[in-house]
Design an enzyme around this catalytic site. Structure first.
Site, PDB file in Angstrom:
ATOM      1  CG  ASP A  46      -0.262  -0.020   2.535  1.00 53.16           C
ATOM      2  OD1 ASP A  46       0.974  -0.120   2.550  1.00 53.16           O
ATOM      3  OD2 ASP A  46      -0.955   0.036   3.560  1.00 53.16           O
TER       4      ASP A  46
ATOM      5  N   PRO B  60       8.021  -5.851   4.761  1.00 56.35           N
ATOM      6  CG  PRO B  60       5.806  -6.260   5.421  1.00 56.35           C
ATOM      7  CD  PRO B  60       7.204  -6.841   5.482  1.00 56.35           C
TER       8      PRO B  60
END
Length: 643
Positions: A77, A361
């Site tokens: 994202d 991440p």
């Protein structure tokens, strides 16, 4: 822009009817028997590459995906400033900025000195340094990024739709195949997975194959590459949730370290309500894997509550969650040519994104670096396939991107270590904040710098443009377009169309005067036998089809006469010979934003900044460095006749 109020719903937030938010998947198609470029995998890297190649109707591109349809709930994202700059070249940055959460500031939390089982805010800083980019760091579901690329592909000159429900079986490259761009020496077999044709085998012959098929890449295995590295034996959980909480920084990006319950990286998501939480879980034993632990989403929520104490944290809905193990892995090369054979053969199979580098991440770089891999490769494939560039160009992809991935791995290892539980007791939390500030350009995606190579010149003339460092991305700045007085960013003249840009920053003379170095440069480009514009532009094409020349003058836009500008900067184009009035710019003096001052341009001499199709600076030259300019392009571009 607010959405997800009554529950997480994938798809376009501007479509009110939930049933209409998600477009129906495209109908399954048979694979073509022959293609120029075969892309395996519909992730961020694959779609970036397909969208770039879709600009060329003379290149036959096919993108194949094992899943049954487009992505609806993405995992990645974070979108770095540099990536938004790239999105602008693809034409959809405005759509991303409208829907996304903007990361403006970052809050840091540490254990309270008195009540060690509670947390307290220790600092709050801007996320990105002033002036680093005209675009912000934003957060948006990966699936929406996919949607924008798919839309770009549908509207491009070479309409491309992914082919779903095909699993790659094997890849065979003919060792005796001709080593030129016309040969199709790579044979790829797929198995269909859709119920109507399950088990059917399809075969495609390709000139080039690009594996964008993730960390378990079948393409990578087919060329004998492996991901090398190690795990940190530490489990983290990640979840997208709709919470109710009294934690005051729930709508700020936050790095939270507790005294004894681990750490959290909190990322607000788009829509005003959704939040992503990375929460530290258990230390793993030697040789233990995350899958060996029976960790549930309830465990993630409980761990989050412990870290956030004394604040309450109630989850109303979990949109997505997962458990992962921190690890960094990297391939030694991103194509199918052994290092010792690089001088004897050209690459035919490439890998990009998670297929060649994986990491945690939390640095927010995975999707960003993967897309930059593809952006680096796409224009090079197009140049070779269209017989504009020397095939040796293709060797530069692995050389450039593998070194960047290695830097990412090193950064991710350091950052992940700082966020582990022992950091809260062994490391001053102020050091965590300081580290974040020091590495801000890296997390913004603007720290990439390519070393001197075939495509990147030595910085011999770098003092002419101190703010345009050779090897870095072209750092845009405000300008005024001369013909219509439009305020704009100079970098927004760059599109993802495979063209090179030559930004000519004028010397101090009147550009209409005979002594102007800018005028002399224009005359050289327009008429000299060794002009790279004439040498590399095919006959019958527009003068800027290969090299797009733009001029930036020092005078204010009201102090110049358009009709007195060099004719080369007012080219006649298209079937009707219409004039292109968008080649000449002036500083935005009224706003106090003089691009010559902002980017350290030598005012007396001016300079020429050569920018690659992927927005990176390849060279800085004097305006009268005509021979050096011709020699630079002669290194890797093919002469294709006079325009």
């Amino acid at each position: 822009m607010q959405f997800h109020l009554n529950g997480y719903e994938p798809g376009d937030p501007e479509v009110a009817d939930p049933a209409e938010k998600v477009a129906a998947p495209a109908g399954l198609a048979d694979l073509p028997e022959e293609v120029d470029v075969l892309i395996v995998g519909c992730g961020p890297a694959g779609l970036t590459l397909a969208a770039q190649l879709a600009a060329f109707p003379d290149i036959k591109t096919c993108i194949v995906e094992q899943k049954s349809g487009r992505l609806l709930r993405g995992q990645a994202d974070g979108i770095a400033c540099r990536t938004v700059e790239m999105f602008n070249a693809f034409g959809f940055a405005d759509r991303v900025l409208k829907e996304s959460y903007w990361v403006n500031e970052v809050a840091f939390w540490r254990p309270d000195e008195v009540k060690r089982d509670h947390i307290t805010r220790s600092g709050r800083i801007v996320d990105t340094e002033e002036g680093l980019s005209e675009f912000p760091h934003v957060i948006l579901n990966q699936a929406r990024v996919h949607d924008f690329f798919l839309d770009r592909m549908r509207k491009a000159p070479a309409l491309i739709e992914p082919v779903y429900s095909h699993r790659l079986l094997d890849i065979v490259t003919d060792p005796d195949g001709r080593d030129d761009s016309a040969a199709r020496p790579v044979t790829v077999r797929f198995e269909r997975l859709d119920p109507e044709h399950e088990g059917r085998i399809a075969t495609v012959r390709a000139r080039y194959v690009v594996g964008c098929d993730g960390a378990r890449s079948a393409v990578r295995r087919s060329i004998g590459r492996t991901l090398e590295g190690e795990a940190a034996n530490h489990a983290w959980g990640v979840m997208d949730v709709l919470p109710v909480t009294d934690f005051p920084d729930i709508r700020l990006k936050a790095v939270i370290q507790s005294a004894g319950h681990g750490s959290i990286v909190l990322i607000p998501r788009e829509g005003g309500y959704l939040v992503r939480i990375y929460v530290e879980m258990d230390k793993l034993a030697e040789n233990e894997r995350v899958r060996d632990r029976d960790i549930t989403v309830e465990d993630l929520i409980a761990a989050t509550r412990r870290v956030l104490a004394p604040y309450a944290f109630e989850v109303k809905e979990v949109a997505w969650w997962s458990i992962y193990e921190i690890g960094q892995r990297l391939c030694d090369k991103f194509d199918d040519v052994p290092e010792q054979a690089a001088g004897e053969r050209l690459p035919r199979v490439f890998i990009a994104g998670d297929a060649c580098h994986t990491h945690s991440p939390k640095a927010g770089q995975g999707m960003n670096v993967s897309m930059q891999d593809a952006f680096n490769l796409g224009w090079k494939l197009a140049a070779v396939l269209r017989q504009r560039g020397d095939p040796q160009l293709l060797h530069t992809y692995s050389a450039e991107r593998q070194s960047i991935a290695r830097e990412l791995i090193d950064f991710d290892r350091e950052w992940s270590t700082m966020l582990m539980s022992r950091a809260a007791t062994e490391l001053d939390p102020a050091e965590v904040q300081s580290y974040f500030v020091r590495h801000g350009r890296y997390t913004a995606g603007t720290a990439t710098r390519y070393a001197p190579s075939l495509l990147t010149a030595e910085p011999t003339h770098q003092p002419l443009a101190e703010g345009f460092l050779i090897g870095t991305r072209f750092h845009s700045a405000p300008v005024i377009r001369l013909a219509d007085a439009k305020p704009m960013h100079l970098g927004h003249a760059v599109e993802a169309d495979g063209r090179w840009r030559l930004f000519a920053f004028a010397d101090g003379a009147d550009p209409a005067a005979p002594e102007s170095r800018l005028r002399a440069l224009c005359e050289f480009l327009a008429s000299a036998d060794d002009s790279p514009v004439r040498r590399h532009t095919p006959a019958g094409e527009d003068v800027d089809a290969v090299l797009d020349v733009r001029a930036i003058l020092q005078q204010g836009h009201r102090d110049l006469a358009l009709e007195r500008m060099p004719p080369f900067l007012l080219p006649r184009k298209g079937r009707f010979g219409l004039c292109d009035y968008e080649k000449i710019f002036c500083p935005d003096l009224g706003a106090g934003k003089d691009i010559f001052t902002m980017r350290g341009i030598d005012r007396s001499r001016g300079c020429l900044v050569v920018v690659r199709p992927d927005q990176y600076i390849a060279h800085v030259l004097p305006l009268d460095g005509h021979a050096d300019l011709a020699a630079f392009f002669g290194r890797f571009m093919l002469p294709v006749g006079r325009s």
